[in-house]
Scaffold this motif. Structure first.
Motif, PDB file in Angstrom:
ATOM      1  N   LEU A   1      60.397  31.546 102.422  1.00 52.28           N
ATOM      2  CA  LEU A   1      59.598  32.575 101.769  1.00 52.28           C
ATOM      3  C   LEU A   1      58.414  31.920 101.069  1.00 52.28           C
ATOM      4  N   LYS A   2      57.277  32.597 101.135  1.00 49.94           N
ATOM      5  CA  LYS A   2      56.063  32.064 100.533  1.00 49.94           C
ATOM      6  C   LYS A   2      55.288  33.205  99.907  1.00 49.94           C
ATOM      7  N   TYR A   3      54.806  32.983  98.685  1.00 47.67           N
ATOM      8  CA  TYR A   3      54.103  34.033  97.954  1.00 47.67           C
ATOM      9  C   TYR A   3      52.848  33.493  97.291  1.00 47.67           C
ATOM     10  N   ALA A   4      51.885  34.387  97.090  1.00 53.05           N
ATOM     11  CA  ALA A   4      50.767  34.114  96.201  1.00 53.05           C
ATOM     12  C   ALA A   4      51.262  34.453  94.795  1.00 53.05           C
ATOM     13  N   TYR A   5      51.354  33.451  93.968  1.00 53.25           N
ATOM     14  CA  TYR A   5      52.030  33.583  92.662  1.00 53.25           C
ATOM     15  C   TYR A   5      51.042  33.946  91.562  1.00 53.25           C
ATOM     16  N   TYR A   6      51.314  35.073  90.923  1.00 51.77           N
ATOM     17  CA  TYR A   6      50.499  35.561  89.808  1.00 51.77           C
ATOM     18  C   TYR A   6      51.330  35.419  88.523  1.00 51.77           C
ATOM     19  N   PRO A   7      51.137  34.338  87.753  1.00 49.25           N
ATOM     20  CA  PRO A   7      51.965  34.126  86.564  1.00 49.25           C
ATOM     21  C   PRO A   7      51.634  35.048  85.403  1.00 49.25           C
ATOM     22  N   GLY A   8      50.395  35.581  85.368  1.00 51.34           N
ATOM     23  CA  GLY A   8      50.008  36.428  84.249  1.00 51.34           C
ATOM     24  C   GLY A   8      49.713  35.617  83.005  1.00 51.34           C
ATOM     25  N   CYS A   9      49.418  36.319  81.928  1.00 47.94           N
ATOM     26  CA  CYS A   9      48.976  35.681  80.684  1.00 47.94           C
ATOM     27  C   CYS A   9      50.122  35.185  79.811  1.00 47.94           C
ATOM     28  N   VAL A  10      51.075  36.066  79.551  1.00 44.41           N
ATOM     29  CA  VAL A  10      52.112  35.777  78.555  1.00 44.41           C
ATOM     30  C   VAL A  10      52.980  34.602  78.975  1.00 44.41           C
ATOM     31  N   ALA A  11      53.254  34.485  80.272  1.00 41.64           N
ATOM     32  CA  ALA A  11      54.118  33.402  80.760  1.00 41.64           C
ATOM     33  C   ALA A  11      53.440  32.040  80.708  1.00 41.64           C
ATOM     34  N   GLN A  12      52.149  32.024  80.473  1.00 38.87           N
ATOM     35  CA  GLN A  12      51.471  30.744  80.303  1.00 38.87           C
ATOM     36  C   GLN A  12      51.029  30.550  78.854  1.00 38.87           C
TER      37      GLN A  12
ATOM     38  N   GLU B   1      58.284  29.389  78.843  1.00 37.48           N
ATOM     39  CA  GLU B   1      59.563  29.128  79.510  1.00 37.48           C
ATOM     40  C   GLU B   1      59.767  30.025  80.734  1.00 37.48           C
ATOM     41  N   LEU B   2      59.083  31.164  80.783  1.00 30.88           N
ATOM     42  CA  LEU B   2      59.192  32.036  81.958  1.00 30.88           C
ATOM     43  C   LEU B   2      58.484  31.395  83.155  1.00 30.88           C
ATOM     44  N   HIS B   3      57.293  30.877  82.934  1.00 23.53           N
ATOM     45  CA  HIS B   3      56.566  30.168  83.994  1.00 23.53           C
ATOM     46  C   HIS B   3      57.384  28.966  84.458  1.00 23.53           C
ATOM     47  N   GLN B   4      57.936  28.240  83.511  1.00 23.38           N
ATOM     48  CA  GLN B   4      58.733  27.047  83.798  1.00 23.38           C
ATOM     49  C   GLN B   4      59.977  27.397  84.614  1.00 23.38           C
ATOM     50  N   SER B   5      60.680  28.430  84.205  1.00 24.70           N
ATOM     51  CA  SER B   5      61.933  28.784  84.888  1.00 24.70           C
ATOM     52  C   SER B   5      61.678  29.438  86.243  1.00 24.70           C
ATOM     53  N   THR B   6      60.540  30.142  86.394  1.00 26.73           N
ATOM     54  CA  THR B   6      60.189  30.710  87.698  1.00 26.73           C
ATOM     55  C   THR B   6      59.941  29.600  88.708  1.00 26.73           C
ATOM     56  N   GLN B   7      59.243  28.562  88.277  1.00 28.22           N
ATOM     57  CA  GLN B   7      59.002  27.427  89.165  1.00 28.22           C
ATOM     58  C   GLN B   7      60.306  26.723  89.518  1.00 28.22           C
ATOM     59  N   ALA B   8      61.191  26.564  88.520  1.00 31.65           N
ATOM     60  CA  ALA B   8      62.474  25.898  88.771  1.00 31.65           C
ATOM     61  C   ALA B   8      63.344  26.714  89.724  1.00 31.65           C
ATOM     62  N   LEU B   9      63.368  28.034  89.532  1.00 33.78           N
ATOM     63  CA  LEU B   9      64.152  28.900  90.403  1.00 33.78           C
ATOM     64  C   LEU B   9      63.620  28.856  91.833  1.00 33.78           C
ATOM     65  N   SER B  10      62.313  28.913  91.975  1.00 35.75           N
ATOM     66  CA  SER B  10      61.703  28.892  93.305  1.00 35.75           C
ATOM     67  C   SER B  10      62.023  27.596  94.038  1.00 35.75           C
ATOM     68  N   GLN B  11      61.941  26.483  93.315  1.00 37.24           N
ATOM     69  CA  GLN B  11      62.277  25.197  93.923  1.00 37.24           C
ATOM     70  C   GLN B  11      63.738  25.155  94.347  1.00 37.24           C
TER      71      GLN B  11
ATOM     72  N   LEU C   1      55.531  28.813  96.177  1.00 41.39           N
ATOM     73  CA  LEU C   1      54.605  29.595  95.367  1.00 41.39           C
ATOM     74  C   LEU C   1      53.226  28.951  95.392  1.00 41.39           C
ATOM     75  N   ILE C   2      52.225  29.730  95.779  1.00 41.66           N
ATOM     76  CA  ILE C   2      50.833  29.272  95.723  1.00 41.66           C
ATOM     77  C   ILE C   2      50.180  29.998  94.554  1.00 41.66           C
ATOM     78  N   GLU C   3      49.965  29.294  93.456  1.00 41.84           N
ATOM     79  CA  GLU C   3      49.475  29.946  92.242  1.00 41.84           C
ATOM     80  C   GLU C   3      48.030  30.421  92.393  1.00 41.84           C
ATOM     81  N   LEU C   4      47.795  31.666  91.994  1.00 45.21           N
ATOM     82  CA  LEU C   4      46.451  32.244  92.013  1.00 45.21           C
ATOM     83  C   LEU C   4      45.742  31.864  90.710  1.00 45.21           C
ATOM     84  N   LYS C   5      45.184  30.683  90.675  1.00 44.66           N
ATOM     85  CA  LYS C   5      44.598  30.164  89.443  1.00 44.66           C
ATOM     86  C   LYS C   5      43.299  30.862  89.056  1.00 44.66           C
ATOM     87  N   LYS C   6      42.685  31.580  89.999  1.00 45.38           N
ATOM     88  CA  LYS C   6      41.454  32.295  89.695  1.00 45.38           C
ATOM     89  C   LYS C   6      41.694  33.756  89.327  1.00 45.38           C
TER      90      LYS C   6
END
Length: 299
Positions: free
Chosen positions: A3-14, A19-29, A35-40
Motif C-alpha cells: 500500500l502506498k499513500y500521499a501522506y497529509y500529516p496536517g498541522c497539529v500532528a507536527q 507523537e501522532l506523526h511519530q506513531s503514524t510513521q512507526a505504524l506504517s513501517q 507514505l510519501i509526505e506532501l510537504k507542500k
C-alpha cells in the motif's frame, strides 16, 4: 500487501501532537505501508475557511488533493478534522464536475495562477482508520499482531468530523460506527461502549466558551471511566488535545479526578505490532499512559 499513500500529516500532528506523526510513521513501517509526505500541502482550515469564503476552503483543499493526484496516489490523513474537511471538499468538487463545471474551472483557474496542478477528481481522501479497515483489512492486521493487547479495555472516541462531515461514509455507519471497535478486537483489546463516543469533544467552542467545552469533554471522560475504560482511543488530534492536554483543567471544572489516558489510534495499533512505547511517543502525553503500559506488562 503493498500500500502506498500521499501522506497529509496536517498541522497539529507536527506541532502540539508530534507523537501522532511519530506513531503514524512507526505504524506504517511496521505494516509495510509506504507514505510519501506532501510537504507542500497547506492547512485544511479546520472548517474555519468557509466562514470567510467557501471558495477559499475549496481552492486550498483542491490544491492539497491535486498534490496527491500528481503522485497518482490516494491522500491519507490521520486527523478526523482534516478528513472531514478535505473529504467533504472532494465530494463537493466531484459533484461540481457534473453539475457546476464553471465553479470548478474558477478554482482551477486560481490554482493555475499560482502555478499549481489542477484538481481532477482522480484520487480519494482517506483516513488512516479507513485505510486499516478497508485497504489493509482487519483480518490481515490481526495476523500481524505480535503483542496482543489482552485485558486492555479501550473506549473509542470518534468525534464529529470523521462520522458526519461527508455525505458518503466508507466502511461504517455514521450513527452506529464499529470500525474502531473492529480494530480493537483485531489487536486483542476489549471495546468499551458509552454514549459520548460519537459526540463532539468540545474543541470547536473551546476558544470562546471554555467552561462548556470542558464540561463536554468531562462528561465523555466520566462516561468512559464509568463504563470501565482503561483508556480512550481517538482518531483525531484535536479531540486528543481537548481530552488529554486539557484534562487537568477539565477535571477542575468537573470537580473530580479523572486521570484517563488518551491514546492516538496509530499508537494503540503499533503497540500490538511490537513497537516500543518510546518510539510511539507515549511519554509525551499530559495524562500519563503508564497505567496502560503497566496493564500490558510493558513496565
Amino acid at each position: 500487501m503493498s500500500l502506498k499513500y500521499a501522506y497529509y500529516p496536517g498541522c497539529v500532528a507536527q506541532g502540539a501532537c508530534r507523537e501522532l506523526h511519530q506513531s503514524t510513521q512507526a505504524l506504517s513501517q511496521a505494516l509495510g505501508i509506504e507514505l510519501i509526505e506532501l510537504k507542500k500541502a497547506a492547512c485544511c482550515g479546520s472548517g474555519t475557511f468557509k466562514e470567510e469564503s467557501q471558495l477559499l476552503e475549496d481552492t486550498v483543499n483542491a490544491r492539497n488533493i491535486a498534490l496527491a493526484e500528481s503522485l497518482n496516489l490516494p491522500l491519507l490523513t490521520h486527523c478526523s478534522t482534516c478528513q472531514g474537511v478535505m473529504g467533504h471538499v472532494d465530494e463537493r468538487l466531484k459533484e461540481a464536475q457534473q453539475q457546476d463545471p464553471a465553479y470548478l474551472n474558477q478554482i482551477n483557474g486560481l490554482l493555475k495562477q499560482e502555478g499549481c496542478s489542477p484538481y481532477q477528481g482522480s484520487s480519494r481522501v482517506t483516513h488512516i482508520l479507513w485505510a486499516l479497515v478497508g485497504d489493509y483489512g482487519v483480518e490481515a492486521l490481526q495476523k500481524r499482531v505480535t503483542r496482543a493487547l489482552s485485558g486492555l479495555n479501550c473506549a473509542a472516541f470518534y468525534g464529529c468530523y470523521l462520522l458526519r462531515a461527508q455525505k458518503h461514509l466508507p466502511h461504517d455507519d455514521p450513527h452506529a460506527p464499529e470500525s474502531m471497535e473492529r480494530v480493537f478486537r483485531a489487536v486483542g483489546a476489549t471495546p468499551i461502549y458509552y454514549a459520548g463516543r460519537t459526540q463532539c469533544c468540545g474543541w470547536p467552542i473551546s476558544s470562546y466558551d471554555t467552561t462548556n467545552s470542558f464540561k463536554m469533554a468531562g462528561s465523555h471522560l466520566q462516561e468512559a471511566i464509568a463504563a470501565g475504560a482503561d483508556c480512550i482511543v481517538t482518531p483525531c488530534p484535536l479531540c486528543h488535545l481537548n481530552l488529554d492536554s486539557r484534562q487537568p483543567e477539565v477535571a477542575k471544572v468537573m470537580g473530580r479526578s479523572l486521570d484517563l489516558p488518551i491514546l492516538h489510534l496509530p499508537q494503540l495499533v503499533a503497540l500490538a505490532l511490537g513497537v516500543s512505547p518510546k518510539d510511539l511517543g507515549l511519554d509525551r502525553h499530559v495524562v500519563s499512559t503508564r497505567p496502560v503500559l503497566e496493564k500490558l506488562g510493558l513496565l
